[in-house]
Design an enzyme around this catalytic site. Structure first.
Site, PDB file in Angstrom:
ATOM      1  N   LYS A 175      -4.508  -0.482   3.229  1.00 33.79           N
ATOM      2  CA  LYS A 175      -3.600  -0.429   2.092  1.00 33.79           C
ATOM      3  C   LYS A 175      -2.154  -0.653   2.545  1.00 33.79           C
ATOM      4  O   LYS A 175      -1.375  -1.295   1.859  1.00 33.79           O
ATOM      5  CB  LYS A 175      -3.726   0.917   1.366  1.00 33.79           C
ATOM      6  CG  LYS A 175      -5.159   1.275   0.929  1.00 33.79           C
ATOM      7  CD  LYS A 175      -5.788   0.205   0.059  1.00 33.79           C
ATOM      8  CE  LYS A 175      -7.194   0.590  -0.377  1.00 33.79           C
ATOM      9  NZ  LYS A 175      -7.911  -0.562  -0.981  1.00 33.79           N
ATOM     10  N   CYS A 221      -1.164   0.171  -2.511  1.00 32.00           N
ATOM     11  CA  CYS A 221      -0.639  -0.621  -1.389  1.00 32.00           C
ATOM     12  C   CYS A 221       0.885  -0.656  -1.343  1.00 32.00           C
ATOM     13  O   CYS A 221       1.472  -0.710  -0.260  1.00 32.00           O
ATOM     14  CB  CYS A 221      -1.236  -2.024  -1.412  1.00 32.00           C
ATOM     15  SG  CYS A 221      -2.991  -1.987  -0.988  1.00 32.00           S
ATOM     16  N   GLU A 250      -4.622  -8.063   1.145  1.00 29.81           N
ATOM     17  CA  GLU A 250      -5.623  -7.100   1.621  1.00 29.81           C
ATOM     18  C   GLU A 250      -6.975  -7.808   1.667  1.00 29.81           C
ATOM     19  O   GLU A 250      -7.344  -8.508   0.721  1.00 29.81           O
ATOM     20  CB  GLU A 250      -5.719  -5.892   0.671  1.00 29.81           C
ATOM     21  CG  GLU A 250      -6.767  -4.874   1.135  1.00 29.81           C
ATOM     22  CD  GLU A 250      -6.882  -3.647   0.214  1.00 29.81           C
ATOM     23  OE1 GLU A 250      -5.981  -3.417  -0.606  1.00 29.81           O
ATOM     24  OE2 GLU A 250      -7.909  -2.938   0.353  1.00 29.81           O
ATOM     25  N   ASP A 276       0.044  -8.201  -1.919  1.00 29.62           N
ATOM     26  CA  ASP A 276      -1.320  -8.325  -2.473  1.00 29.62           C
ATOM     27  C   ASP A 276      -1.402  -8.909  -3.886  1.00 29.62           C
ATOM     28  O   ASP A 276      -2.226  -8.454  -4.700  1.00 29.62           O
ATOM     29  CB  ASP A 276      -2.021  -6.958  -2.446  1.00 29.62           C
ATOM     30  CG  ASP A 276      -2.149  -6.392  -1.049  1.00 29.62           C
ATOM     31  OD1 ASP A 276      -1.730  -7.062  -0.094  1.00 29.62           O
ATOM     32  OD2 ASP A 276      -2.666  -5.266  -0.913  1.00 29.62           O
ATOM     33  N   LYS A 317      -4.066  -8.058   5.977  1.00 27.62           N
ATOM     34  CA  LYS A 317      -4.164  -6.644   6.374  1.00 27.62           C
ATOM     35  C   LYS A 317      -5.501  -6.066   5.914  1.00 27.62           C
ATOM     36  O   LYS A 317      -5.943  -6.338   4.793  1.00 27.62           O
ATOM     37  CB  LYS A 317      -2.995  -5.852   5.780  1.00 27.62           C
ATOM     38  CG  LYS A 317      -2.935  -5.852   4.254  1.00 27.62           C
ATOM     39  CD  LYS A 317      -1.653  -5.182   3.792  1.00 27.62           C
ATOM     40  CE  LYS A 317      -1.526  -5.047   2.303  1.00 27.62           C
ATOM     41  NZ  LYS A 317      -2.529  -4.223   1.625  1.00 27.62           N
ATOM     42  N   VAL A 326       1.353  -5.331  -5.941  1.00 28.25           N
ATOM     43  CA  VAL A 326       0.405  -4.374  -6.537  1.00 28.25           C
ATOM     44  C   VAL A 326      -0.407  -3.684  -5.447  1.00 28.25           C
ATOM     45  O   VAL A 326      -0.605  -4.223  -4.378  1.00 28.25           O
ATOM     46  CB  VAL A 326      -0.544  -5.108  -7.510  1.00 28.25           C
ATOM     47  CG1 VAL A 326       0.241  -5.672  -8.679  1.00 28.25           C
ATOM     48  CG2 VAL A 326      -1.359  -6.208  -6.834  1.00 28.25           C
ATOM     49  N   THR A 327      -0.910  -2.481  -5.780  1.00 27.56           N
ATOM     50  CA  THR A 327      -0.575  -1.680  -6.931  1.00 27.56           C
ATOM     51  C   THR A 327       0.447  -0.610  -6.534  1.00 27.56           C
ATOM     52  O   THR A 327       0.496  -0.201  -5.377  1.00 27.56           O
ATOM     53  CB  THR A 327      -1.829  -0.959  -7.533  1.00 27.56           C
ATOM     54  OG1 THR A 327      -2.354  -0.044  -6.572  1.00 27.56           O
ATOM     55  CG2 THR A 327      -2.892  -1.970  -7.916  1.00 27.56           C
ATOM     56  N   GLN A 386      14.446  13.331  -4.531  1.00 27.15           N
ATOM     57  CA  GLN A 386      14.995  14.034  -3.362  1.00 27.15           C
ATOM     58  C   GLN A 386      16.009  13.172  -2.612  1.00 27.15           C
ATOM     59  O   GLN A 386      16.003  13.086  -1.386  1.00 27.15           O
ATOM     60  CB  GLN A 386      13.864  14.454  -2.417  1.00 27.15           C
ATOM     61  CG  GLN A 386      12.793  15.326  -3.082  1.00 27.15           C
ATOM     62  CD  GLN A 386      11.664  15.645  -2.138  1.00 27.15           C
ATOM     63  OE1 GLN A 386      11.825  16.475  -1.246  1.00 27.15           O
ATOM     64  NE2 GLN A 386      10.546  14.965  -2.322  1.00 27.15           N
TER      65      GLN A 386
HETATM   66  C1  C5J Z   1      -3.812  -2.558  -3.464  1.00 32.75           C
HETATM   67  C2  C5J Z   1      -5.883  -1.411  -3.916  1.00 32.75           C
HETATM   68  N1  C5J Z   1      -3.341  -3.745  -3.122  1.00 32.75           N
HETATM   69  N2  C5J Z   1      -5.431  -0.847  -5.037  1.00 32.75           N
HETATM   70  N3  C5J Z   1      -5.127  -2.300  -3.210  1.00 32.75           N
HETATM   71  O1  C5J Z   1      -3.107  -1.742  -4.032  1.00 32.75           O
HETATM   72  O2  C5J Z   1      -7.007  -1.181  -3.524  1.00 32.75           O
END
Ligand code: C5J
Length: 231
Positions: free
Chosen positions: A135, A165, A75, A27, A132, A160-161, A205
């Protein structure tokens, strides 16, 4: 023949074969990293995400030079919004909602200027771009089938972010059996504290979701040299 490469990572060394590893660039769209897009409509300072672009560009160049598989995601939604859940449309109090006209075209809509990937990281011929609606990169896409049919078993995850996502995708990938290395300086968030926590959660973990390393460690492994210490 396999050529395994190894790098220092958190929580343990990460071993990968470039032939069965794909770089996933999540993204890196104008809608998230430039003013006037979806990220800014939610009240975020989008300039924070631009720090990801130079190190990610270096990783992109190196993986391309190494002949590795590169996959980009975006996205967004169809122009008629038929793939947009009403709950996602209604969520929050943004200045513009998904589908509204904005300075870079309709917000988060496929085919609009704002929906596309920033020039610095633009896909080149032969690189898959996965669109897509959610997320995660696996939800309602053919990504899993593509990876399996091409023999990819490990993912180097960027974009990102970090906590949205990237995290959703790493969790989806981990549940499907992929080994994920997240490059800490090639993922970014509007919230520095969420970025740090997100990375820590991946490696905690014993690597519950995967591994985390700086891009210099990955680049050094690809080049067959020891990683330079951080300056
Ligand atoms: C992504 C969002 N790409 N933060 N989308 O992280 O809405």
């Amino acid at each position: 023949m396999t050529a395994l490469l190894k790098l220092d990572a958190d929580p343990s060394p990460f071993t990968f074969d470039p032939a069965t590893t794909a770089l996933l660039v999540i993204d890196m769209q104008r809608d998230f990293v430039e003013p006037g897009g979806f990220g800014e409509t939610l009240g975020n300072d989008v300039t924070l995400l631009r720090a990801v672009i130079p190190p990610l560009r270096a990783v992109l160049d190196a993986t391309r030079a190494a002949g590795m598989t590169v996959i980009h995601t975006r996205e967004g939604h169809l122009p008629d919004l038929s793939d947009l859940p009403p709950a996602k449309l209604r969520r929050g109090t943004p200045s513009l909602r998904i589908g509204d006209p904005g300075p870079k075209g309709r917000i988060l809509i496929r085919g609009e200027y704002g929906h596309d990937i920033v020039d610095e990281l633009a896909p080149i011929a032969g690189e898959l771009v996965v669109d897509k609606p959610g997320k995660g990169s696996f939800y309602a896409t053919g990504l899993d089938e593509v990876l399996r049919s091409t023999g990819v078993t490990s993912l180097v995850v960027t974009g990102v972010t970090t906590e949205v996502c990237v995290h959703t995708t790493v969790r989806e990938a981990n549940d499907r059996g992929y080994e994920c290395l997240v490059l800490a300086d090639c993922v970014g968030s509007y919230f520095p504290q969420f970025h740090q926590a997100g990375l820590a959660m991946i490696a905690a973990q014993g690597g519950i979701f995967g591994w985390v390393a700086p891009s210099r460690a990955f680049l050094a492994a690809l080049a067959g040299r020891p990683a330079l210490p951080q300056t």
